[in-house]
Scaffold this motif. Sequence first.
Motif, PDB file in Angstrom:
ATOM      1  N   SER A  92       0.839  -1.194   0.000  1.00  0.00           N
ATOM      2  CA  SER A  92       0.000   0.000   0.000  1.00  0.00           C
ATOM      3  C   SER A  92       0.877   1.248   0.000  1.00  0.00           C
ATOM      4  CB  SER A  92      -0.920   0.007   1.225  1.00  0.00           C
ATOM      5  OG  SER A  92      -0.144   0.018   2.421  1.00  0.00           O
ATOM      6  N   GLY A  93       0.228   2.379  -0.263  1.00  0.00           N
ATOM      7  CA  GLY A  93       0.936   3.655  -0.294  1.00  0.00           C
ATOM      8  C   GLY A  93       0.459   4.487  -1.466  1.00  0.00           C
ATOM      9  N   LYS A  94       1.122   5.597  -1.672  1.00  0.00           N
ATOM     10  CA  LYS A  94       0.738   6.503  -2.754  1.00  0.00           C
ATOM     11  C   LYS A  94       1.914   6.703  -3.692  1.00  0.00           C
ATOM     12  CE  LYS A  94      -1.943  10.664  -3.555  1.00  0.00           C
ATOM     13  NZ  LYS A  94      -2.797  11.680  -2.905  1.00  0.00           N
ATOM     14  N   LEU A  95       1.660   6.567  -4.985  1.00  0.00           N
ATOM     15  CA  LEU A  95       2.664   6.837  -6.006  1.00  0.00           C
ATOM     16  C   LEU A  95       2.358   8.181  -6.639  1.00  0.00           C
ATOM     17  CD1 LEU A  95       3.112   3.437  -7.906  1.00  0.00           C
ATOM     18  CD2 LEU A  95       4.784   4.581  -6.450  1.00  0.00           C
ATOM     19  N   LYS A  96       3.365   9.038  -6.721  1.00  0.00           N
ATOM     20  CA  LYS A  96       3.184  10.360  -7.306  1.00  0.00           C
ATOM     21  C   LYS A  96       4.044  10.495  -8.560  1.00  0.00           C
ATOM     22  CE  LYS A  96       2.138  12.689  -2.931  1.00  0.00           C
ATOM     23  NZ  LYS A  96       2.518  13.815  -2.034  1.00  0.00           N
ATOM     24  N   PHE A  97       3.387  10.862  -9.664  1.00  0.00           N
ATOM     25  CA  PHE A  97       4.066  11.021 -10.948  1.00  0.00           C
ATOM     26  C   PHE A  97       3.838  12.437 -11.471  1.00  0.00           C
ATOM     27  CE2 PHE A  97       3.646   6.527 -10.609  1.00  0.00           C
ATOM     28  CZ  PHE A  97       4.638   5.958 -11.389  1.00  0.00           C
ATOM     29  N   LEU A 111       1.381   1.639 -16.151  1.00  0.00           N
ATOM     30  CA  LEU A 111       0.877   1.640 -14.774  1.00  0.00           C
ATOM     31  C   LEU A 111      -0.244   0.636 -14.547  1.00  0.00           C
ATOM     32  CD1 LEU A 111       0.777   5.482 -14.101  1.00  0.00           C
ATOM     33  CD2 LEU A 111       1.984   3.811 -12.691  1.00  0.00           C
ATOM     34  N   THR A 112      -1.062   0.408 -15.563  1.00  0.00           N
ATOM     35  CA  THR A 112      -2.309  -0.324 -15.354  1.00  0.00           C
ATOM     36  C   THR A 112      -2.110  -1.726 -14.781  1.00  0.00           C
ATOM     37  OG1 THR A 112      -4.348  -1.041 -16.421  1.00  0.00           O
ATOM     38  CG2 THR A 112      -2.364  -1.115 -17.788  1.00  0.00           C
ATOM     39  N   TYR A 285       7.098  -0.664  -7.653  1.00  0.00           N
ATOM     40  CA  TYR A 285       6.727  -0.292  -9.019  1.00  0.00           C
ATOM     41  C   TYR A 285       7.945  -0.328  -9.933  1.00  0.00           C
ATOM     42  CZ  TYR A 285       5.429   2.255 -13.135  1.00  0.00           C
ATOM     43  OH  TYR A 285       5.235   2.593 -14.449  1.00  0.00           O
ATOM     44  N   LEU A 286       9.076   0.172  -9.449  1.00  0.00           N
ATOM     45  CA  LEU A 286      10.278   0.174 -10.279  1.00  0.00           C
ATOM     46  C   LEU A 286      10.708  -1.258 -10.618  1.00  0.00           C
ATOM     47  CD1 LEU A 286      12.386   1.990 -11.598  1.00  0.00           C
ATOM     48  CD2 LEU A 286      13.709   1.893  -9.478  1.00  0.00           C
ATOM     49  N   ASP A 287      10.624  -2.146  -9.648  1.00  0.00           N
ATOM     50  CA  ASP A 287      10.956  -3.556  -9.899  1.00  0.00           C
ATOM     51  C   ASP A 287      10.020  -4.152 -10.950  1.00  0.00           C
ATOM     52  OD1 ASP A 287      12.915  -3.345  -7.977  1.00  0.00           O
ATOM     53  OD2 ASP A 287      11.713  -4.252  -6.389  1.00  0.00           O
ATOM     54  N   TYR A 288       8.734  -3.840 -10.824  1.00  0.00           N
ATOM     55  CA  TYR A 288       7.747  -4.318 -11.791  1.00  0.00           C
ATOM     56  C   TYR A 288       8.060  -3.781 -13.185  1.00  0.00           C
ATOM     57  CZ  TYR A 288       3.334  -4.124 -14.404  1.00  0.00           C
ATOM     58  OH  TYR A 288       2.381  -4.206 -15.392  1.00  0.00           O
ATOM     59  N   LEU A 289       8.388  -2.507 -13.255  1.00  0.00           N
ATOM     60  CA  LEU A 289       8.639  -1.865 -14.538  1.00  0.00           C
ATOM     61  C   LEU A 289       9.841  -2.477 -15.252  1.00  0.00           C
ATOM     62  CD1 LEU A 289       7.500   0.561 -16.192  1.00  0.00           C
ATOM     63  CD2 LEU A 289       9.380   1.902 -15.251  1.00  0.00           C
ATOM     64  N   LYS A 293       8.537  -3.898 -18.728  1.00  0.00           N
ATOM     65  CA  LYS A 293       8.469  -2.787 -19.688  1.00  0.00           C
ATOM     66  C   LYS A 293       8.546  -3.238 -21.139  1.00  0.00           C
ATOM     67  CE  LYS A 293      13.403  -1.647 -19.657  1.00  0.00           C
ATOM     68  NZ  LYS A 293      14.399  -0.570 -19.531  1.00  0.00           N
ATOM     69  N   ASP A 294       9.375  -4.232 -21.432  1.00  0.00           N
ATOM     70  CA  ASP A 294       9.490  -4.689 -22.827  1.00  0.00           C
ATOM     71  C   ASP A 294       8.197  -5.334 -23.300  1.00  0.00           C
ATOM     72  OD1 ASP A 294      12.068  -3.748 -22.939  1.00  0.00           O
ATOM     73  OD2 ASP A 294      12.997  -5.696 -22.522  1.00  0.00           O
ATOM     74  N   ASN A 295       7.560  -6.103 -22.429  1.00  0.00           N
ATOM     75  CA  ASN A 295       6.289  -6.730 -22.781  1.00  0.00           C
ATOM     76  C   ASN A 295       5.196  -5.685 -22.996  1.00  0.00           C
ATOM     77  OD1 ASN A 295       7.360  -9.332 -22.563  1.00  0.00           O
ATOM     78  ND2 ASN A 295       6.889  -9.465 -20.383  1.00  0.00           N
ATOM     79  N   ILE A 296       5.196  -4.654 -22.149  1.00  0.00           N
ATOM     80  CA  ILE A 296       4.200  -3.583 -22.272  1.00  0.00           C
ATOM     81  C   ILE A 296       4.409  -2.829 -23.582  1.00  0.00           C
ATOM     82  CG2 ILE A 296       3.396  -1.399 -21.279  1.00  0.00           C
ATOM     83  CD1 ILE A 296       4.228  -2.573 -18.517  1.00  0.00           C
ATOM     84  N   ALA A 297       5.664  -2.495 -23.877  1.00  0.00           N
ATOM     85  CA  ALA A 297       5.969  -1.769 -25.118  1.00  0.00           C
ATOM     86  C   ALA A 297       5.544  -2.574 -26.341  1.00  0.00           C
ATOM     87  CB  ALA A 297       7.460  -1.446 -25.172  1.00  0.00           C
ATOM     88  N   LYS A 298       5.801  -3.870 -26.305  1.00  0.00           N
ATOM     89  CA  LYS A 298       5.443  -4.726 -27.439  1.00  0.00           C
ATOM     90  C   LYS A 298       3.929  -4.836 -27.586  1.00  0.00           C
ATOM     91  CE  LYS A 298       6.292  -9.326 -29.374  1.00  0.00           C
ATOM     92  NZ  LYS A 298       6.978 -10.638 -29.179  1.00  0.00           N
ATOM     93  N   LYS A 299       3.228  -4.928 -26.462  1.00  0.00           N
ATOM     94  CA  LYS A 299       1.780  -5.120 -26.492  1.00  0.00           C
ATOM     95  C   LYS A 299       1.039  -3.886 -26.991  1.00  0.00           C
ATOM     96  CE  LYS A 299      -2.146  -6.414 -23.542  1.00  0.00           C
ATOM     97  NZ  LYS A 299      -2.575  -6.858 -22.182  1.00  0.00           N
TER      98      LYS A 299
END
Length: 307
Positions: A92-97, A111-112, A285-289, A293-299
């Motif tokens: 939990s927590g808040k992410l600020k972009f 992000l989704t 989030y950074l670990d997830y990214l 990220k490559d899969n997201i970019a391709k999709k």
Amino acid sequence: MNYTLHQLQIFLKVTETKSITKAAEELNLTQPAVSIQLKNLQNQFDIPLTEVIGRQLFVTDFGLEIAETAQKIINEVQAINYKTMSFRGILSGKLKFSVVSTGKYVMPYFLTGFLKINSGIDLSMDVTNKAKVITSLENNEVDFALVSVLPKNVNLNSEVLLEDKLHLIGNKDAIQSTAPFEKSIFGSIPLIYREEGSATRLIMEEFFERNEIKAPMKMELTSNEAVKQAVIAGLGYSIMPLIGCNNELTNEKLRIIPVSGFPITSQWRLVWLENKVLSPAAQAYLDYLKKEKDNIAKKYFSWTEDF
């Protein structure tokens, strides 16, 4: 005193928007509902929180102090909620972009997936101009920012998400050629620029300077969306990022004008302060990214490879 958290949240939104109507829209409430809750809060104070001069709503000095305290209360309530979820084993927590304007076509896709698997994370994303993005970074007001041009004089870590391609864009009636136009074309077409300081403008001007091109400005607009609509309307041409033009290119409202030396390329980067201590949510989030990220970019962005 018998005010509620709901009243404080509404009052904060009113102080932010300086408008009951806008506050109602952003809170998905009716205007009368906002007015009633604001009145109920005001009834608990002898000093006005707001005042209306002409048709404009202003927050009084006292109101600003109450808003500051209200924000602290809301933050503490959120902290309790996050701690409760943490004890239950929920991230939990808040992410600020802070995201440059064209980045609104990019960041949501990165992000989704993370937010779907981490329902305890709240997101705050400010879509604004490059100057404000850099200020947010320098003031340590956000966890991450999305930029296509790295700011100077700020020590940052970065993660490349995606290649950014910029083309000369015209509308459906734009000039055509079977072969790429020479770069000299920029001296003979009405050219629409982004505002001074935007990343798109910077990339565009660096290209002109590098190639010793004279490209007089016909018009200057303050967002890529405004530029896009102006080009569709036939007011001129512009050098624009491919991302954000997909639908209009598919529907043939816009057309890529082939020019020697194009596309211009840059990179979409997620950045954060070099010495920033990331919160558990931000680190997750950074670990997830880095993993996805490559899969997201391709999709979601493989279509850009066709241009």
